[in-house]
Design an enzyme around this catalytic site. Structure first.
Site, PDB file in Angstrom:
ATOM      1  N   GLU A 116       0.780  -1.219  -0.352  1.00 14.68           N
ATOM      2  CA  GLU A 116       0.363  -0.145   0.115  1.00 14.68           C
ATOM      3  C   GLU A 116       1.567   0.892  -0.318  1.00 14.68           C
ATOM      4  OE1 GLU A 116      -2.659  -0.514   3.388  1.00 14.68           O
ATOM      5  OE2 GLU A 116      -3.054  -2.267   2.646  1.00 14.68           O
ATOM      6  N   LYS A 118       2.041   4.988   1.384  1.00 16.27           N
ATOM      7  CA  LYS A 118       2.559   5.059   3.221  1.00 16.27           C
ATOM      8  C   LYS A 118       1.722   6.793   2.658  1.00 16.27           C
ATOM      9  CE  LYS A 118       4.580   5.301   7.551  1.00 16.27           C
ATOM     10  NZ  LYS A 118       4.418   6.127   7.733  1.00 16.27           N
ATOM     11  N   ASP A 120       0.935  10.569   3.542  1.00 17.30           N
ATOM     12  CA  ASP A 120       1.752  11.101   4.404  1.00 17.30           C
ATOM     13  C   ASP A 120       1.016  12.412   5.261  1.00 17.30           C
ATOM     14  OD1 ASP A 120       3.667  12.169   6.549  1.00 17.30           O
ATOM     15  OD2 ASP A 120       4.625  13.458   4.549  1.00 17.30           O
ATOM     16  N   TYR A 229      -7.303   2.403   5.807  1.00 16.27           N
ATOM     17  CA  TYR A 229      -6.298   0.855   5.677  1.00 16.27           C
ATOM     18  C   TYR A 229      -6.161   0.006   7.168  1.00 16.27           C
ATOM     19  CZ  TYR A 229      -3.469   3.616   8.983  1.00 16.27           C
ATOM     20  OH  TYR A 229      -2.919   4.418  10.299  1.00 16.27           O
ATOM     21  N   LYS A 317      10.607   3.415   3.087  1.00 18.66           N
ATOM     22  CA  LYS A 317      10.859   4.400   3.107  1.00 18.66           C
ATOM     23  C   LYS A 317      11.321   4.763   1.938  1.00 18.66           C
ATOM     24  CE  LYS A 317       9.366   6.428   7.471  1.00 18.66           C
ATOM     25  NZ  LYS A 317       8.712   7.483   7.787  1.00 18.66           N
ATOM     26  N   CYS A 411      13.466  46.599  12.631  1.00 21.77           N
ATOM     27  CA  CYS A 411      12.715  45.924  11.479  1.00 21.77           C
ATOM     28  C   CYS A 411      13.547  46.604  10.173  1.00 21.77           C
ATOM     29  CB  CYS A 411      11.120  46.912  10.693  1.00 21.77           C
ATOM     30  SG  CYS A 411      11.094  46.626   9.723  1.00 21.77           S
ATOM     31  N   CYS A 414      12.120  49.666   8.383  1.00 20.24           N
ATOM     32  CA  CYS A 414      11.762  51.224   8.989  1.00 20.24           C
ATOM     33  C   CYS A 414      12.619  51.649   9.946  1.00 20.24           C
ATOM     34  CB  CYS A 414      10.492  51.236   8.819  1.00 20.24           C
ATOM     35  SG  CYS A 414      10.066  49.637  10.381  1.00 20.24           S
ATOM     36  N   CYS A 429       6.641  43.899  13.131  1.00 20.27           N
ATOM     37  CA  CYS A 429       6.797  45.301  13.088  1.00 20.27           C
ATOM     38  C   CYS A 429       5.946  46.197  13.171  1.00 20.27           C
ATOM     39  CB  CYS A 429       8.182  45.769  11.664  1.00 20.27           C
ATOM     40  SG  CYS A 429       8.257  47.871  11.348  1.00 20.27           S
ATOM     41  N   CYS A 434       5.331  51.222   7.811  1.00 17.80           N
ATOM     42  CA  CYS A 434       6.802  50.847   7.380  1.00 17.80           C
ATOM     43  C   CYS A 434       6.416  50.200   5.311  1.00 17.80           C
ATOM     44  CB  CYS A 434       6.812  49.388   7.863  1.00 17.80           C
ATOM     45  SG  CYS A 434       7.891  48.148   7.616  1.00 17.80           S
TER      46      CYS A 434
END
Ligand code: IVH
Length: 669
Positions: A116, A118, A120, A229, A317, A411, A414, A429, A434
């Site tokens: 099957e 796998k 994620d 599954y 994997k 920042c 600015c 900021c 800005c």
């Protein structure tokens, strides 16, 4: 009458369930979305009329109310083990050898496997009792998970009822993986970007985050999906093989991955490993390998499990594609809402077919955890559609390293002092003026899904902002062709095109303007709902928090954000300026009425033609307000069938009561 309603309800439920299955499981819809919505609306209306007939497996019950503050714990009936991982064919062959050895009296050619994908995502359980979905839980630590039934019910490929009547078992707990496909993941991140919220790093995090939200109405908006599954637990085991169980799941309407393959020999599994190595990137969702399981349940039992994993299954994997490169710099980027994100500037390197020269470092904590410094050699990774990330630093003994990374105190754009709000990972900021934020806001304003202003790219905006010529959105509309023609890298023709595009954008419509303004949490969908409901920005501006919140799908977060936005004089001033420049701030298609301006309504009882929310929206669209209790200030009480105490109170206070007919007449007048 009632009897026929009962029958209709039953038929509608059965039809909707069938269409859900065709659409979400089989991927073969038979009716249009519109027809489907029509069925759902009819069912909702009938259930409103007969709330006593609502059952937990009705398709209207997928999205429930909020969960208090924590998900209750669930003890799994059988532990949810994890899988042993193998990373090479040699390791994988060792697994098969252990299986053969463990089944000593069985000839090798009698051992079948199921291969099957796998997926994620996130492992979950679904329990069905006499066919009804009674509980859904997370894996948790394998022994105990969390009860996330309300959120799982919002996933439309999960049936709320399965036809178990003819099965020998009365209770079955199945296990599966909840995931988001690439497209859905990209869309969510796009929306989050538009709303100024931090991005999810990958589909898995995004699915996990969505499942653990305390408000199922938000989960319902995330297009989560599931593949079942395995069996977790059954009161009466009735399968001989794992493959047979998968076939039965399918027959019961559960969504099983179509790539699960029965292999008659170990060699056949090797061929599949090779095949998916090549083909895994063309799947519409992320996999992190394959799962190989011994098919016979008798053999599975014989092999048993360790405390951690079964001896009859293994994960193979695939390595996510990685590359090594060097961090040339770490810069900080200022987003539209002022959040500051550190980004690694990398020596360009080729990964998964594209050149990578930057990787997000997410936030300060993440950099500290991995201790990433300028000059370091790093392993980076790019899997599927995921944003490239730095996996780890390669420490070379003897080589001196740069200084530990520290967030700048100011920042980078600015020079305003930046701060990190308590409980948040991002520094911000706070200077609304800005220039970096302003540029991002302007880019968003001009973007395709907002005002759609062609030719207004970063190069032009940089010059307009840096020279101080553009400080607000509205300043864009005072630009002249001569001014633009004077800019660097903008030809005369482009100046004319830009003026034309700006002119055209004035009629983009209220929904786009609302989205373009960049009000926190107000994405495309919310903007369009608000435009449809209120038709004009003036009316929206005058709407109270309570009335905003009561618009279907809006909710308190958006309502609060809208109120905060309109309560600032600077924002109201900007709206006045946009209006003066000729930007349309009303929805022209529909006539806006003020007939109910200032009128207060209270709704009670059930109406035939409208749900509460629909009635409320109609009243608000005409300028009226809906409150929950009757007082001297109430102008009308609208009473449907079986009105409650509000009706009596209206009578007592002498408030005018409208039945459904009279209400309709008032709306249509
Ligand atoms: S079987 C005891 N099959 O991978 C074996 N798991 O590390 C139970 N997963 O927690 C797992 N796709 O969430 C199985 N086709 C698949 C799977 C799968 C993804 C996840 C599952 C599990 C983890 C195992």
């Amino acid at each position: 009458m009632s009897d026929s309603d009962k029958k209709t309800i039953k038929t509608l439920r059965r039809d909707i369930q069938r269409h859900d299955h065709l659409y979400y499981v089989e991927d073969q819809p038979e009716i249009s979305d519109r027809e489907y919505d029509g069925l759902m609306q009819r069912l909702k209306d009938l259930e409103k009329k007969h709330p006593e007939w609502i059952t937990p497996d009705s398709p209207t019950q997928r999205v429930g109310g909020k969960i208090s503050e924590k998900f209750p714990a669930v003890t799994h009936k059988a532990p949810m083990l994890s899988l042993d991982n193998t990373y090479s064919l040699d390791e994988y062959r060792d697994f098969h050898k252990r299986v053969v050895k463990g089944l000593k009296s069985i000839p090798e050619n009698e051992i079948e496997y199921v291969v099957e994908l796998k997926i994620d995502g996130l492992g979950v359980t679904l329990s069905y009792e006499n066919g009804l979905l009674v509980q859904g839980a997370t894996r948790g630590d394998g022994k105990q998970g969390e009860d996330i039934t309300a959120n799982l019910k919002t996933i439309r490929s999960i049936p709320l009822r399965i036809p178990m009547e003819k099965e020998p078992f009365k209770f079955i707990e199945v296990r599966g993986e909840v995931y988001l496909d690439h497209q859905a993941f990209l869309k969510i991140n796009e929306e989050r970007k538009a709303e100024g919220q931090p991005l999810f790093a990958n589909p898995r995090n995004s699915a996990a985050g969505s499942l653990r939200l305390l408000d199922p109405t938000i989960t319902a908006k995330r297009p989560l999906n599931i593949f079942i599954y395995s069996v977790g637990y059954m009161d009466k085991m009735s399968f001989k093989t794992h493959y047979e169980a998968l076939q039965k799941f399918k027959a019961l309407g559960l969504r099983v991955n179509p790539e699960a393959t029965l292999c008659k020999s170990f060699d056949e599994t090797l061929a599949l490993i090779e095949r998916w190595q090549e083909e895994k990137d063309s799947l519409p969702y992320e996999i992190d390998g394959l799962v190989v399981k011994v098919n016979s349940l008798k053999f599975q039992e014989k092999l048993g499990s360790t405390t951690k994993h079964p001896r009859w299954a293994v994960a193979y994997k695939y390595e996510a594609e990685q590359a090594t490169t060097e961090v040339e710099d770490i810069i900080c980027q200022v987003g539209r809402t002022g959040s500051i994100t550190p980004v690694a500037i990398l020596k360009p390197v080729l990964v998964s077919g594209s050149t990578v020269s930057r990787a997000t470092l997410h936030n300060e904590d993440e950099i500290n955890r991995k201790d990433i410094r300028v000059g370091d050699s790093v392993v980076i990774e790019k899997a599927g559609e995921v944003i490239p990330k730095v996996v780890r630093v390669i420490i070379e003994p003897g080589k001196s390293r740069g200084r530990k990374f520290k967030m700048p105190g100011k920042c980078p754009e600015c020079a305003t002092k930046i701060y990190r709000p308590e409980g948040e990972v991002a520094w911000r900021c706070v200077n609304a003026a800005c220039p970096a934020q302003l540029k991002e806001r302007l880019l968003h304003f001009a973007s395709r899904n907002a005002m759609d202003i062609d030719h207004l790219g970063p190069a032009v905006l940089d010059q307009l902002v840096d020279s101080g010529r553009v400080k607000h959105f509205s300043d864009l509309y005072t630009l002249t062709e001569e001014e633009l023609a004077g800019l660097e890298r903008l030809a005369e023709k482009s100046a004319q095109n830009l003026i034309d595009a700006l002119q055209k954008s004035k009629t983009a419509g209220l929904a786009r303007v609302l989205h373009a303004l960049g009000i926190r949490h107000v994405g495309q969908r919310a903007a369009s709902l608000l435009a449809q409901t209120f038709h004009s920005i003036d009316r929206l501006q005058k709407t109270t928090f309570e009335d905003l919140e009561s618009v279907m799908e809006i909710g308190p977060t958006i309502a609060e954000s809208l109120r905060a936005f309109f309560d600032r004089e600077a924002n109201r001033e900007e709206i006045r300026r946009l209006k003066q420049s000729g930007v349309a701030l009303e929805e022209k298609q529909r006539k806006v009425g003020d007939r109910l301006e200032g009128k207060q309504f209270v709704l009670t009882g059930t109406m035939e033609e409208f749900t509460r929310d629909q009635a409320k929206e109609k009243i608000m669209a005409l300028g009226g307000r809906v409150t929950s209790s009757v007082s001297q200030k109430t102008d009308y009480v609208v009473a449907g069938a079986d009105p409650g105490s509000k009706f009596d109170k209206a009578k007592k206070l002498g408030v005018q009561v409208l039945n459904e007919e009279a209400f309709k007449t008032l709306l249509e007048k």
